[in-house]
Design a protein around this motif. Structure first.
Motif, mmCIF file in Angstrom:
data_model
loop_
_atom_site.group_PDB
_atom_site.id
_atom_site.type_symbol
_atom_site.label_atom_id
_atom_site.label_comp_id
_atom_site.label_asym_id
_atom_site.label_seq_id
_atom_site.Cartn_x
_atom_site.Cartn_y
_atom_site.Cartn_z
ATOM 1 N N PHE A 229 0.835 -1.190 0.000
ATOM 2 C CA PHE A 229 0.000 0.000 0.000
ATOM 3 C C PHE A 229 0.875 1.246 0.000
ATOM 4 C CE2 PHE A 229 0.806 -1.245 4.334
ATOM 5 C CZ PHE A 229 1.092 -0.053 4.996
ATOM 6 N N THR A 230 0.287 2.359 -0.381
ATOM 7 C CA THR A 230 1.006 3.620 -0.378
ATOM 8 C C THR A 230 0.707 4.374 0.914
ATOM 9 O OG1 THR A 230 -0.762 4.921 -1.369
ATOM 10 C CG2 THR A 230 0.743 3.762 -2.886
ATOM 11 N N ASP A 231 1.483 5.408 1.161
ATOM 12 C CA ASP A 231 1.251 6.205 2.358
ATOM 13 C C ASP A 231 -0.086 6.934 2.318
ATOM 14 O OD1 ASP A 231 1.939 8.056 0.404
ATOM 15 O OD2 ASP A 231 3.305 9.187 1.684
ATOM 16 N N GLY A 232 -0.671 7.066 1.130
ATOM 17 C CA GLY A 232 -1.980 7.698 1.018
ATOM 18 C C GLY A 232 -3.065 6.950 1.764
ATOM 19 N N VAL A 233 -2.897 5.651 1.948
ATOM 20 C CA VAL A 233 -3.880 4.857 2.690
ATOM 21 C C VAL A 233 -3.778 5.174 4.180
ATOM 22 C CG1 VAL A 233 -4.606 2.519 3.333
ATOM 23 C CG2 VAL A 233 -3.901 3.007 0.988
ATOM 24 N N VAL A 234 -2.618 5.033 4.756
ATOM 25 C CA VAL A 234 -2.465 5.224 6.204
ATOM 26 C C VAL A 234 -2.466 6.693 6.605
ATOM 27 C CG1 VAL A 234 -1.367 2.995 6.611
ATOM 28 C CG2 VAL A 234 0.059 4.971 6.061
ATOM 29 N N GLU A 235 -2.179 7.597 5.658
ATOM 30 C CA GLU A 235 -2.195 9.024 5.961
ATOM 31 C C GLU A 235 -3.514 9.699 5.596
ATOM 32 O OE1 GLU A 235 1.293 10.725 4.145
ATOM 33 O OE2 GLU A 235 2.632 9.630 5.505
ATOM 34 N N ALA A 236 -4.479 8.921 5.134
ATOM 35 C CA ALA A 236 -5.812 9.482 4.893
ATOM 36 C C ALA A 236 -6.333 10.010 6.224
ATOM 37 C CB ALA A 236 -6.747 8.405 4.340
ATOM 38 N N HIS A 237 -6.949 11.177 6.192
ATOM 39 C CA HIS A 237 -7.405 11.782 7.441
ATOM 40 C C HIS A 237 -8.875 12.165 7.357
ATOM 41 C CE1 HIS A 237 -6.218 15.162 4.891
ATOM 42 N NE2 HIS A 237 -7.162 15.818 5.509
ATOM 43 N N ASN A 238 -9.454 12.334 8.531
ATOM 44 C CA ASN A 238 -10.836 12.772 8.613
ATOM 45 C C ASN A 238 -10.883 14.264 8.933
ATOM 46 O OD1 ASN A 238 -10.274 12.929 11.373
ATOM 47 N ND2 ASN A 238 -11.388 11.047 11.861
ATOM 48 N N ASP A 239 -12.058 14.788 9.196
ATOM 49 C CA ASP A 239 -12.177 16.233 9.433
ATOM 50 C C ASP A 239 -11.559 16.688 10.756
ATOM 51 O OD1 ASP A 239 -14.159 15.121 11.022
ATOM 52 O OD2 ASP A 239 -15.728 16.482 10.363
ATOM 53 N N GLN A 240 -11.223 15.741 11.629
ATOM 54 C CA GLN A 240 -10.527 16.083 12.879
ATOM 55 C C GLN A 240 -9.010 15.902 12.743
ATOM 56 O OE1 GLN A 240 -13.006 13.297 14.408
ATOM 57 N NE2 GLN A 240 -14.666 14.756 14.174
ATOM 58 N N GLN A 241 -8.562 15.706 11.508
ATOM 59 C CA GLN A 241 -7.144 15.519 11.180
ATOM 60 C C GLN A 241 -6.549 14.253 11.805
ATOM 61 O OE1 GLN A 241 -5.517 17.466 8.827
ATOM 62 N NE2 GLN A 241 -7.609 18.188 8.587
ATOM 63 N N GLU A 242 -7.392 13.278 12.139
ATOM 64 C CA GLU A 242 -6.920 11.976 12.618
ATOM 65 C C GLU A 242 -6.543 11.149 11.400
ATOM 66 O OE1 GLU A 242 -9.807 11.380 16.461
ATOM 67 O OE2 GLU A 242 -10.626 10.977 14.469
ATOM 68 N N LEU A 243 -5.422 10.456 11.483
ATOM 69 C CA LEU A 243 -4.976 9.602 10.387
ATOM 70 C C LEU A 243 -5.636 8.235 10.466
ATOM 71 C CD1 LEU A 243 -1.147 10.354 10.338
ATOM 72 C CD2 LEU A 243 -2.948 11.392 8.946
ATOM 73 N N PHE A 244 -5.854 7.629 9.298
ATOM 74 C CA PHE A 244 -6.382 6.264 9.261
ATOM 75 C C PHE A 244 -5.401 5.343 9.978
ATOM 76 C CE2 PHE A 244 -7.317 2.148 7.273
ATOM 77 C CZ PHE A 244 -8.687 2.108 7.461
ATOM 78 N N GLY A 245 -4.132 5.420 9.655
ATOM 79 C CA GLY A 245 -3.077 4.734 10.394
ATOM 80 C C GLY A 245 -2.881 3.269 10.072
ATOM 81 N N GLU A 246 -1.683 2.795 10.394
ATOM 82 C CA GLU A 246 -1.330 1.392 10.141
ATOM 83 C C GLU A 246 -2.099 0.434 11.044
ATOM 84 O OE1 GLU A 246 2.758 0.169 9.711
ATOM 85 O OE2 GLU A 246 3.281 2.124 8.865
ATOM 86 N N GLU A 247 -2.335 0.816 12.282
ATOM 87 C CA GLU A 247 -3.057 -0.083 13.192
ATOM 88 C C GLU A 247 -4.447 -0.398 12.670
ATOM 89 O OE1 GLU A 247 -3.196 0.749 17.374
ATOM 90 O OE2 GLU A 247 -1.098 1.388 17.390
ATOM 91 N N LYS A 248 -5.152 0.630 12.219
ATOM 92 C CA LYS A 248 -6.496 0.426 11.685
ATOM 93 C C LYS A 248 -6.435 -0.413 10.406
ATOM 94 C CE LYS A 248 -9.065 4.034 12.012
ATOM 95 N NZ LYS A 248 -9.997 3.953 13.100
ATOM 96 N N LEU A 249 -5.439 -0.169 9.570
ATOM 97 C CA LEU A 249 -5.284 -0.935 8.340
ATOM 98 C C LEU A 249 -4.997 -2.401 8.647
ATOM 99 C CD1 LEU A 249 -5.119 -1.153 5.279
ATOM 100 C CD2 LEU A 249 -2.722 -0.421 5.441
ATOM 101 N N MET A 250 -4.096 -2.666 9.596
ATOM 102 C CA MET A 250 -3.761 -4.051 9.933
ATOM 103 C C MET A 250 -4.945 -4.766 10.581
ATOM 104 S SD MET A 250 -0.820 -4.623 8.701
ATOM 105 C CE MET A 250 -1.210 -3.454 7.413
ATOM 106 N N ALA A 251 -5.707 -4.071 11.413
ATOM 107 C CA ALA A 251 -6.901 -4.666 12.019
ATOM 108 C C ALA A 251 -7.919 -5.033 10.938
ATOM 109 C CB ALA A 251 -7.509 -3.713 13.036
ATOM 110 N N LEU A 252 -8.091 -4.141 9.975
ATOM 111 C CA LEU A 252 -9.004 -4.400 8.868
ATOM 112 C C LEU A 252 -8.532 -5.594 8.045
ATOM 113 C CD1 LEU A 252 -11.519 -3.423 7.336
ATOM 114 C CD2 LEU A 252 -10.034 -1.851 6.086
#
Length: 75
Positions: free
Chosen positions: A21-44
Motif C-alpha cells: 500500500f502507499t502512504d496515502g492509505v495510512v495518511e488518509a485523514h478525517n475532518d478532525q485531522q486523525e490519520l487512518f493509520g497502520e493499526e487500523k489498516l492491519m486490524a481491517l
C-alpha cells in the motif's frame, strides 16, 4: 535523496497474505485531522483475511473513504 536504504528478506509461505500500500492509505485523514493509520489498516486486514484479494482491496478502499468522509486529501 536518502542517505541509507534498508532492505530485508522475508520468506512468504503458502497461505500468507501480502499487502502492499502507499502512504496515502495510512495518511488518509478525517475532518478532525486523525490519520487512518497502520493499526487500523492491519486490524481491517486481519478481519478480512479470509476474503478474496479483490474483496480485501475493495473493502479497504471503502473503509478508508468512509473514514475520510469526503475530506480533501493531500495524496
Amino acid at each position: 535523496p536518502y542517505d541509507r536504504v534498508y532492505t530485508e528478506r522475508v520468506k512468504v509461505n503458502s497461505g500468507d497474505l501480502l499487502l502492499l500500500f502507499t502512504d496515502g492509505v495510512v495518511e488518509a485523514h478525517n475532518d478532525q485531522q486523525e490519520l487512518f493509520g497502520e493499526e487500523k489498516l492491519m486490524a481491517l486486514l486481519r478481519e478480512k483475511s479470509r476474503l478474496s484479494p479483490q474483496r480485501i482491496v475493495d473493502d479497504i478502499i471503502e473503509e478508508v473513504a468512509r473514514f475520510a468522509d469526503g475530506c480533501s486529501q493531500y495524496d
